[in-house]
Structures are given as C-alpha cells and as structure tokens.
Design an enzyme around this catalytic site. Structure first.
Site, PDB file in Angstrom:
ATOM      1  N   LYS A 192      58.527  95.378   0.892  1.00  0.00           N
ATOM      2  CA  LYS A 192      58.047  96.749   1.044  1.00  0.00           C
ATOM      3  C   LYS A 192      59.073  97.655   0.388  1.00  0.00           C
ATOM      4  CE  LYS A 192      58.183 100.270   3.017  1.00  0.00           C
ATOM      5  NZ  LYS A 192      58.405 101.660   2.470  1.00  0.00           N
ATOM      6  N   GLU A 268      71.796  96.091   6.277  1.00  0.00           N
ATOM      7  CA  GLU A 268      72.859  96.784   5.526  1.00  0.00           C
ATOM      8  C   GLU A 268      72.523  98.259   5.607  1.00  0.00           C
ATOM      9  OE1 GLU A 268      74.371  99.082   3.056  1.00  0.00           O
ATOM     10  OE2 GLU A 268      73.368  97.948   1.456  1.00  0.00           O
TER      11      GLU A 268
END
Length: 501
Positions: A192, A268
């Site tokens: 996505k 992250e």
C-alpha cells in the site's frame, strides 16, 4: 501535463505519460471494486497529474486472497532460491532500462530532484534487488548439538503473506527496501504506497510482471491509510506488517495487529536526530554536513539532522558560515539540474512546516535565515535555521519533516550526550570530530540505531537500519532486513539409542 517538456534548452525533460493508474491484483491492473479514484498532485504546481484507483477493504480482500493463494499453493515460495534470484535480477535490469521514466515519476509525484533520482534513488533500488537476489539461494538453518540423544536442525522458512505500507518521501527506495528482502525470502505481499505518491509503485508492479514474478506474489493497492492500510493491518490472512511512517500511525498498526491475528510487526517510525559538532571539527566540513543533514530531500527524511548541537568554541564561526551557505542554497523546479531543493510533497505538509516555523518564532527562537514560502506557485519553502532554540520548544522536540534546523550551543561532552538523548526518538545521530576516542565514546552513549561519524546519510544495502525508542523496532537492510521475513523452525529427531524412546 503528461508529455510536456520542462527545463532549459540544454536540458529538456519529457514529462512521462502516466501509464498505470489502476490497482495491481493477481497479476492484472484492475479498477477498484467501488470504482472510486483519487487525485495525485504535482507539488511543483499544485495541479492534478492523474486520477488513481482508490482501493478499499474489498480490494484488500481480493489482494490478500491472491497473495494467500500464491503463498499456500504457488511456485514462488517453493522454487529454488537461485531461480527467485534470477527473476529478481531481471527485474533490476528492467528498472535500469526505465530509469529516466521512473525518476521522472517520483519527481512529479513527490517533488524529488530528478538528477538525484537518476543518480541515486533508482540505481539504488536496482542495487537493492541485486543485493538481496544474491542471498536468495543462501538461506539456510543450522545443525544443532543437543544435550540428549537427538539430532536437530533449524529451517528458515518465509513468514507468509506480508503487508507493506510505505511513505511518500522515498517512494522507490522504501518500496524495494521492503519488497526486495520479502521476495528473497519467498513471501507474497500486498503493498500500500502512500496516497501522495502512488505512480512509481504501480510502474514497478508492471515491471515485476514482465520480469516473471508469478501472479499474486506482488500486489499493489493504492488508496488511503485509514481504509486500505487499516484493512491490511487488521486482516487475519496477513502474517506480517512492515511499516515506515509516523509514530502515531505505527501505534494504530500495532493495535490492529494485536486485535486481529497477532501478526508480526516491524516499524520504522519518526526521528529527531541530533548532529553533534565538537570544537576540533573542521567548520566548513561541519557546515556542509549540517546543511546536507537537514536540507537533503527538502528535509523530508526520517533521519534528518534537525537538532544541531555545536560546541561553544566554534559556535559563532559556525553560525556565520551556515547562514551564508544556506542563503546560497537553490530552491526551485526539481527538474532543473542546478536546483538543490524541490517542493514539499503536498499542501498539507507545506502548511504543517510553515506552522512549525511560526511556533518557533512565538516560542522565542531566533530566525537566522529563511522561514518563508519560496515563489508564488507550488509547495516550496526556504531553507530555515533557528538559533536560540532549546529543548521544550516544538521545533526542537517534534518531528517537522521539512527544511527547518534548530541550532544550539553546548559546553561539555557530558552535556552534548545528555541533550542528544533528550528525545523520545532514536533513529540516527551524527558526530563531527577529529578525535577518534571522543567519537567512540559519544557513539556508544547516544541511543540511536545508526551513528554517522564525520559523514551523514551513509546508507548501504549491507548496513542494518532502524530505530530505538519511539523510532520503532526491527531493521531494514542487511541480513537482518532479510531475516525479519523468515520464520525459524526447529526439527528434532531421536537417535536410535535415545533413553526417551
């Protein structure tokens, strides 16, 4: 806009025709189930580039079904690693053959410098593919020496169906930061991409098909985080989520993973990285690194050196030189090879950065240079430096994700370490000194996932990357970046004279 020229007579750039705007599911480009589309905007002008299919929960369902079938019954997880590597190498070659078009897509979609895209971003992603492709036939477990009469070994197996949710600041780089090792491991996946920058991801899906990646292995669902992204994160048939983005969204992804099937998650997240410059540093080098650290990619990078601490002995000289250099930093059309800084990715980010600059002024920081919109059109912001900044101010504590530096003075090494660690983030840090002992001491004291000494942004496919604290967990790149897409299975067999038989 597609097809128009841009640039001087010596450097005419042809804006690429937009070829792929539909979802890529099970090896085919398809409309969204709802038929809805959304606009992707050129940040140079604020104008619409194209309308892209808006994926939602129903489209994610189809993509996951395709990925699940490809993992449970398809060839990709079962083919020899050498064959997966060969296909990935072919994909890398196709990327190299289309480098100009791919770089141009990221320029018109994200405002990235075209020259840097051609020189670094796109060659970097083909390099990532080749790095991980070389590991595809070297994935193996260990033979174990058991205390009792057993033979045992471990197997490394692909974790399954992976959901990759990527940000808009490095559309190509982070796409393959996640996709390349997952392909190597034998996983199947749904990507996505950020709604601001969907175009290059769809182009890569097309190239993956040409390279021979089987249908269902790589699916791309464009759309919004609160719909398509949320559906991927909570889906019971997705085995892992790999996300790069904000800490706030990272929390939501963890919650979705925990309340569904307890899928593995690697994150992250944000950063507020310190750059610590000591008295013995070469001031010109330090100024170069400081400006690079905050202005590269117009500050839209999670490891931006946004908090710059300069020791008092060279502070005044540093302030003078950094202001002079910042005023010569060229801002403008990212297709122009003379330009060093393009536009922010969209109006939302543009307005957010300008609001932080206003907060800095109101909270008592001194505006050394910049602080305003650049030009009349597009989302350009001047390189901005504040002095007299201090912890507790929003510009020092919060991630701005733009070309805004907070410049601060310190006296002692102990003070520098304490202030560098005075953040909820821990993604990266920089140290500038000629004293190796000092560099070693400080690098071991700062709580961050990457420490750069006398350099900045020194990334490499072999060097693991990730954060401490609220900058997330898990590592990209290196063999740690591969192993997070693998499961460890222990296999134990009793020997013929085992006392347990």
């Amino acid at each position: 806009m597609a097809g128009e020229s841009n640039g001087s007579a010596e450097n005419v750039i042809k804006i690429p025709k937009i070829k792929f705007t539909k979802l890529f599911i099970n090896g085919e480009f398809v409309d969204s189930v709802s038929g809805k589309t959304f606009e992707t905007i050129d940040p140079r002008t604020g104008e619409v580039i194209a309308r892209v299919a808006q994926g939602d929960k129903e489209d994610v369902e189809l993509a996951v079904k395709a990925a699940r079938e490809a993992f449970d019954h398809g060839r990709w997880p079962r083919m020899p690693g050498s064959e997966r590597g060969r296909i990935m190498m072919k994909l890398a070659d196709l990327i190299d053959e289309n480098i100009e078009e791919l770089a141009a897509l990221d320029t018109i979609d994200a405002g990235k410098l075209f020259s840097m895209g051609k020189a670094m971003d796109i060659p970097g992603v083909s390099g990532l593919l080749r790095y991980f492709a070389g590991a595809a036939d070297k994935i193996h477990g260990q033979t174990l020496k058991m205390a009792n009469e057993y033979q045992a070994y471990t197997l490394l197996e692909p974790i399954g169906v992976v959901g990759h949710i990527t940000p808009w600041n490095f559309p190509s780089t982070i796409f393959f930061l996640k996709v390349a090792p997952a392909l190597t491991a034998g996983c199947t996946m749904i990507v996505k991409p950020a709604e601001q920058t969907p175009l290059s991801a769809l182009y890569y899906a097309h190239l993956a098909k040409l390279a021979g990646i089987p249908d269902g292995v790589l699916n791309v669902v464009t759309g919004f985080g609160h719909t398509a992204g949320a559906a991927i994160s909570s889906h019971m048939d997705v085995d892992k989520i790999s996300f790069t983005g904000s800490t706030e969204v990272g929390r939501l992804i963890m919650q979705a993973a925990a309340t569904s099937n307890l899928k593995a998650v690697s994150l992250e997240l944000g950063g507020k990285s310190p750059l610590v410059i000591f008295d013995d540093a070469d001031v010109d080098t330090a100024v170069h690194l400081a400006l690079l650290g905050i202005l590269y990619n117009k500050g839209e990078i999670c490891v931006a050196g946004s908090r710059v601490y300069v020791q008092e002995g060279i502070y005044d000289e540093f302030v003078k030189k950094v202001a002079e250099r910042a005023k010569t930093w060229t801002v403008g059309d990212p297709f122009d090879p003379q330009i060093l800084q393009g536009p922010q990715v969209d109006k939302t980010q543009f307005d957010k950065i300008l609001s932080y600059i206003e907060h800095g002024k109101k909270e008592g920081a001194t505006l050394l240079t910049g602080g305003k919109r650049h030009g009349e059109k597009g989302y350009y912001i001047e390189p901005t430096i504040f002095t007299d900044a201090k912890e507790g101010m929003k510009i020092v504590d919060e991630e701005i994700f733009g070309p805004v530096m907070s410049l601060m003075k310190f006296k002692t090494v102990e003070e520098a370490i304490e202030r560098a660690n005075n953040t909820r983030y821990g993604l990266a840090a920089g140290i500038v000194t000629k004293d190796l002992n000092l560099a070693n001491r400080v690098s071991r004291s700062i709580r961050a996932g990457t420490i750069w000494i006398n350099c900045y942004f020194a990334f490499d496919p072999d060097c693991p990357f990730g954060g401490y604290k609220m900058s997330g967990f898990g590592r990209d790149l290196g063999f740690q970046g591969l192993h997070k897409y693998l499961q460890v299975k222990s296999v134990v067999t009793p020997l013929h004279n085992s006392p347990w038989l």
